[in-house]
Design an enzyme around this catalytic site. Sequence first.
Site, PDB file in Angstrom:
ATOM      1  N   GLU A   1      -9.177  -4.520  -4.080  1.00 47.79           N
ATOM      2  CA  GLU A   1      -8.513  -3.852  -2.971  1.00 47.79           C
ATOM      3  C   GLU A   1      -9.490  -3.130  -2.036  1.00 47.79           C
ATOM      4  O   GLU A   1      -9.465  -3.319  -0.823  1.00 47.79           O
ATOM      5  CB  GLU A   1      -7.499  -2.837  -3.511  1.00 47.79           C
ATOM      6  CG  GLU A   1      -6.396  -3.423  -4.372  1.00 47.79           C
ATOM      7  CD  GLU A   1      -5.189  -3.877  -3.567  1.00 47.79           C
ATOM      8  OE1 GLU A   1      -5.232  -3.765  -2.329  1.00 47.79           O
ATOM      9  OE2 GLU A   1      -4.218  -4.338  -4.185  1.00 47.79           O
TER      10      GLU A   1
ATOM     11  N   HIS B   1      -7.904  -5.600   0.114  1.00 49.12           N
ATOM     12  CA  HIS B   1      -6.669  -4.920   0.499  1.00 49.12           C
ATOM     13  C   HIS B   1      -6.041  -5.622   1.687  1.00 49.12           C
ATOM     14  O   HIS B   1      -6.722  -5.995   2.649  1.00 49.12           O
ATOM     15  CB  HIS B   1      -7.009  -3.468   0.854  1.00 49.12           C
ATOM     16  CG  HIS B   1      -5.846  -2.529   0.873  1.00 49.12           C
ATOM     17  ND1 HIS B   1      -4.989  -2.384  -0.187  1.00 49.12           N
ATOM     18  CD2 HIS B   1      -5.411  -1.654   1.832  1.00 49.12           C
ATOM     19  CE1 HIS B   1      -4.082  -1.464   0.099  1.00 49.12           C
ATOM     20  NE2 HIS B   1      -4.316  -1.016   1.324  1.00 49.12           N
TER      21      HIS B   1
ATOM     22  N   SER C   1       0.845  -1.190   0.000  1.00 48.79           N
ATOM     23  CA  SER C   1       0.000   0.000   0.000  1.00 48.79           C
ATOM     24  C   SER C   1       0.887   1.249   0.000  1.00 48.79           C
ATOM     25  O   SER C   1       1.678   1.432  -0.924  1.00 48.79           O
ATOM     26  CB  SER C   1      -0.961  -0.044   1.191  1.00 48.79           C
ATOM     27  OG  SER C   1      -1.996   0.884   1.032  1.00 48.79           O
TER      28      SER C   1
END
Length: 501
Positions: free
Chosen positions: A318, A411, A193
């Site tokens: 995600e 995610h 990320s």
Amino acid sequence: MPDTEDVEVDTAAGRVRGRWRSDPDGRMPRSAAFLGIPFAEPPVGPLRFQAPVPHSPWQGVRDALGHGATAQRGDQGDTLIPEPSVEGDSTLNVNVFTPDPAASELPVLVWIHGGGFTSGSPASPWYDGRAFARDGVVTVTLSYRLGFDGFGWIEDAPSNRGVRDWLLALEWVQQNIAAFGGDPRRVTIAGQSAGGGAVLTLLGMPAAQHLFHGVYAISSALTDVAASRAEAFGRRLAASAGGEPTVAGWSDVDEERVLALQKAATRVAPQEMATLIDDGLTLGPVVDGDLIPRPTRESLRAGVGADKPLVLGATDDEFTMVFGGAVAKALRWVPRGLLLDRLGLDRSIRSEYLAANADVVRLGKSRLAGRVITDRLFRAGVLRVAADRGEAPTWVYRFSWPSGRFGFAEHCLDVPFFFDCLDGPGIEALAGPHPPQQLADEVHAGAVSFITAGDPGWPRHEGDAGVVRIYDARTRDEADAYATVRPLLGAVSESAAAQAM
């Protein structure tokens, strides 16, 4: 994993005491952990808004038996990755996990945590390098200043203080990792990320090229905040604090107040996700014309970092979870066209995109909204960066295995597979009750292969429809496996390239 006996190592600043650890289940061989070693002086008082200063030497043996203080403060509530906060001022630390400090020239993984550049912690039990140690890799996790302290514009302060923290930590690795059995000539940087965006930022930085030799970017979130935008935000935040946008003006504003102001100024609701994509994060690496001389993708296209191998990819969905629960129920009453307008899906490519993603369209508006945001924030960026690299060695993957908890690849889902820690805390909340160990074996083995040999074990991504490794119930390699994203590539402006939490 119980503690057993201590182990000591000499660093450039002094001797540190870590601990050998054994696994009662016998799955992991013995390895050593050194936690909370400071690489810089505490960034408080006159050092708070300055570039990091290397830590001064100490006398005697310094305990490295517990995690150091973190820049993240307070309880983060429900998080996808357990990343605890640790109180204290000395927040610039590294943790080192090694098979054996007496070994020599082992490959090194340096991990940079995510959290939108405003949260996250290197103290997560998921980031424990025991599985990498089992496979002959030394792991380093590092901390850095977050939020305004790390990335906010201040008139008379150095820019990109958090980035400078990364650089100094990597310099520490170059100077000290041999004492832990590592090879400073074989350093791979990796992150997820915002951490994935961090390692891509470093890949495009001329000043960082001597500090690492390979990059593994998971769900990369590039920011490239424009200098003018950073300054405008810095002035607004200073005004809301009632002071001048200078070091002196901020010196009387305590940490708790800064965090509250920052949180209020950067909050993003689900219905504002398209704005986040178009404008990007407010706090993150700034194109300051100095340390970061130009946007990262421009640097990659110019050949910066082309000598370094890169692996990058994303999960299939995600941010789909953002549109779950009450949001999903509300979306049932929103016309699809209006929803897609709000999500910023250009009308000129809408029909092509919906046709390419017909399987997701059939699952309803919340799943479609999640896929659009995922593609715009993350997956289109994978293809763009791969294309920017030209003929530089690049490998692309997709993590497609659907979580047993959410029913899609959300995610952070791939992080415990990368670290091979499916027995860690909090896994079931993210992955469901029985995540497949075989898939963790495959993801982790690819990472180890890349860290040790510079090749993850599948064909390079070459051309517009290059080969992609798909991690799913059945791992496989396919050409053009990001084809459903391709309609976006001509429609999303350069300024809207992958920005994320």
